[in-house]
Design an enzyme around this catalytic site. Structure first.
Site: not given
Length: 588
Positions: A135, A243, A385
């Site tokens: 990600g 985001d 991540n």
């Protein structure tokens, strides 16, 4: 063994495998588990594997030896029993039997060739979701990186890979557009590799930059994308809404229906996810509950947005959360419990380590620290991540595997040392070199706030000894470690088991060589100053400038798009060299 089993007891009746082994299949085996067992036996010197019982018999997916079967263990649990010329590999399900086969492989590797010790293991994972989410921002992994990553996850009993690369345009910017045929074929190959490794390939689609929540056309575009991946074998799906500007609507209809503010955004997102869960996920009995990443994906503050998700989002949907910050230094049991309460849903921790898209010029090779074992009581999983560097990320992923399987006994430093040893193939010289190199890459400003702690402690000891009047002793104590820094890159290149690790860290390895040499030249400066030899002082300082110039040029040659220098022991090595008169030092 790794991850450490939940329960292990020894038996006195170990044995040699011999030339011929029988293989008896049970109800929870499959070709992947059989492949692991056959490979293990062949490497151990077994010449013939026959179907049915023999003098030595492996019961794959079945019981024997009068041990309690795996039935009743949690999902993915298994039993391994070795004794009386029998090996029992009994899983509560197919994945459990696969993990039993992997455990047998570790048992055989841990003994002299062809022998297995008597043992009984009852084992199961603590967390439901264990693995990674691709990600990060920046250049996505290559197809080869992903294939290798899926093999690594499977070999370490991790069961989750989430496909969510921010810079895949079909994942985010062009989320409505179908994947081109060649890209869809690549995804199909990844899904097949994941299945082979008993890893759930989770497909994430991130529509938040442009979706109109009231648009049926947009909803159908999302479902069409999911359907295409379902046809390839995906059975776990995620809708990340992180985001984005969640108060910015992309249609007048959205503004009219939902209004303004965080609560309106939460209601719109809940409606979207509810519709996916109820109209699509729930109609497919082989698909896991939907996951979503909220726009407020960190902290524990009560907000109208979180309230809307808590009250309106379908209870089946799993919510991602990164902790009390985007990259938190710690995640505690109390924080995890509070996250579950404030979101009102099962929590899956998206842990932003060792991701380095924010840590420009750095690779992050330190231990996975700051996560309390008790948080496992409140969340359904913890996934990593990772970095843009897939192979280098394996150091941290090793520890994610151990934490997710048995957090109660997780020891961050011990796990890190085991991860280093694995990358070094057990070679002592390479282990030492990797530990020296990794120390120079410790600081990330988030989990790890002290850079190069080992080097810093050795430099402090040098100064204390020198201040005590023993310059010769101070140099004698310090120089071997500085020489180890200088030589680490060559040892790692020759000894590490993964060529991609060397390729990904190549620039930092070279930089460590030059900085190690500059540190040693700093010792020559101090030595020459003590002797009053101005000529040697000047020569050593010139060499320092030359070495550091070469280190600085690495960025321009190897990483031309980088806007910052490579970070190697910064704030520690440069400060020490500055004390020797290097003009570029922050202390000069």
């Amino acid at each position: 063994m790794t991850p450490e089993p939940q329960q292990t007891s020894s038996r006195p009746d170990g044995f040699d495998l011999g030339d011929t082994v029988g293989l008896v299949h049970g109800p929870t085996t499959d070709p992947d588990a059989e492949r692991i067992v056959r490979d293990t036996l062949t490497r151990a010197g077994v010449a013939t594997i026959v179907d049915g019982e023999a003098a030595v018999t492996v019961h794959l997916g079945g019981t024997g030896l009068d041990v309690e079967p795996a039935a009743g263990l949690p999902a993915e649990g298994y039993v391994v029993a070795v004794g009386d010329h029998q090996i029992v590999l009994d899983g509560v399900d197919t994945r459990g039997t696969y993990y039993a086969a992997l455990t047998l492989d570790q048992l055989v590797q841990g003994n002299h060739v062809g022998h297995v010790d008597g043992v009984e293991i009852r084992d199961w994972p603590t967390l439901t979701y264990r693995g990674s989410i691709e990600g990060f921002y920046g250049t996505p992994w290559s197809h080869a990186d992903r294939l290798d990553h899926l093999d690594y996850l499977g070999a370490h009993k991790m069961n989750t890979y989430q496909y969510a690369p921010k810079d895949d345009v079909y994942h985010r910017e062009q989320w409505r557009d179908p994947y081109p045929a060649d890209k869809l074929a690549e995804l199909g190959e990844l899904i097949e590799r994941a299945q082979r490794n008993k890893v759930d390939f989770t497909f994430a689609l991130s529509p938040g930059l442009s979706i109109a929540y009231t648009s049926d056309e947009d909803f159908q575009a999302l479902i069409a994308k999911f359907e295409a991946l379902y046809a390839l074998g995906v059975r776990v799906f995620n809708v990340p809404l992180d985001d984005i500007e969640y108060e910015k609507w992309h249609s007048d209809e959205d503004a009219t229906k939902y209004g303004t503010g965080g609560g309106a955004a939460g209601a719109a997102q809940a409606d979207l996810c509810n519709r996916v869960q109820r109209e699509w996920i729930a109609t497919k009995p082989d698909v896991a509950p939907l996951q979503m990443v909220p726009t407020e994906y960190y902290d524990l503050e009560e907000t109208p947005y979180k309230q809307a998700l808590r009250e309106q989002l379908d209870p089946a949907v799993i919510v991602h959360w990164t902790g009390t910050a985007v990259v938190p230094e710690r995640i505690t049991s109390a924080q995890a419990a509070a996250a579950k309460a404030v979101f009102g849903h099962d929590i899956l921790i998206w842990d932003n380590y060792p991701v380095n898209d924010y840590a420009h010029g750095r690779i992050l090779l330190a231990a996975y620290t700051g996560r309390e074992p008790g948080l496992a009581e409140h969340v359904v999983g913890v996934i990593s991540n990772p970095m843009n560097q897939a192979a280098a990320s394996k150091l941290a992923l090793y520890s994610f595997a151990e934490f997710g399987w048995k957090p109660a006994t997780y020891d961050a430093d011990a796990s890190w040392h085991r991860a280093i040893a694995e990358r070094a193939g057990g070679d002592a010289a390479t282990i030492a070199a990797l530990e020296v190199f990794a120390d120079l890459t410790t600081y990330d400003g988030k989990l790890h706030l002290i850079n190069a702690p080992v080097l810093a402690s050795k430099l402090a000891a040098f100064k204390a000894t020198w201040d005590g009047g023993d310059l010769a002793g101070a140099i004698a104590d310090l120089e071997p470690y500085l020489e180890a820094i200088e030589n680490a890159s060559a040892q790692i290149r020759s000894g590490v088991i993964d060529p991609e690790f060397e390729a990904e860290t190549d620039a930092w390895l070279d930089a460590s060589f030059y900085w190690g040499g500059a540190l040693r030249q700093a010792l020559r400066v101090f030595e020459a100053q003590a002797e009053g030899n101005a000529s040697d002082v000047a020569t050593a300082r010139d060499e320092i400038e030359h070495l550091i110039t070469q280190a600085d040029e690495i960025r321009d040659v190897r990483l031309p798009h980088s806007k910052v220098p490579l970070r190697i022991g910064d704030g520690v090595a440069d400060r020490f060299i500055g004390e020797a008169g290097w003009s570029g030092s922050p202390v000069s």
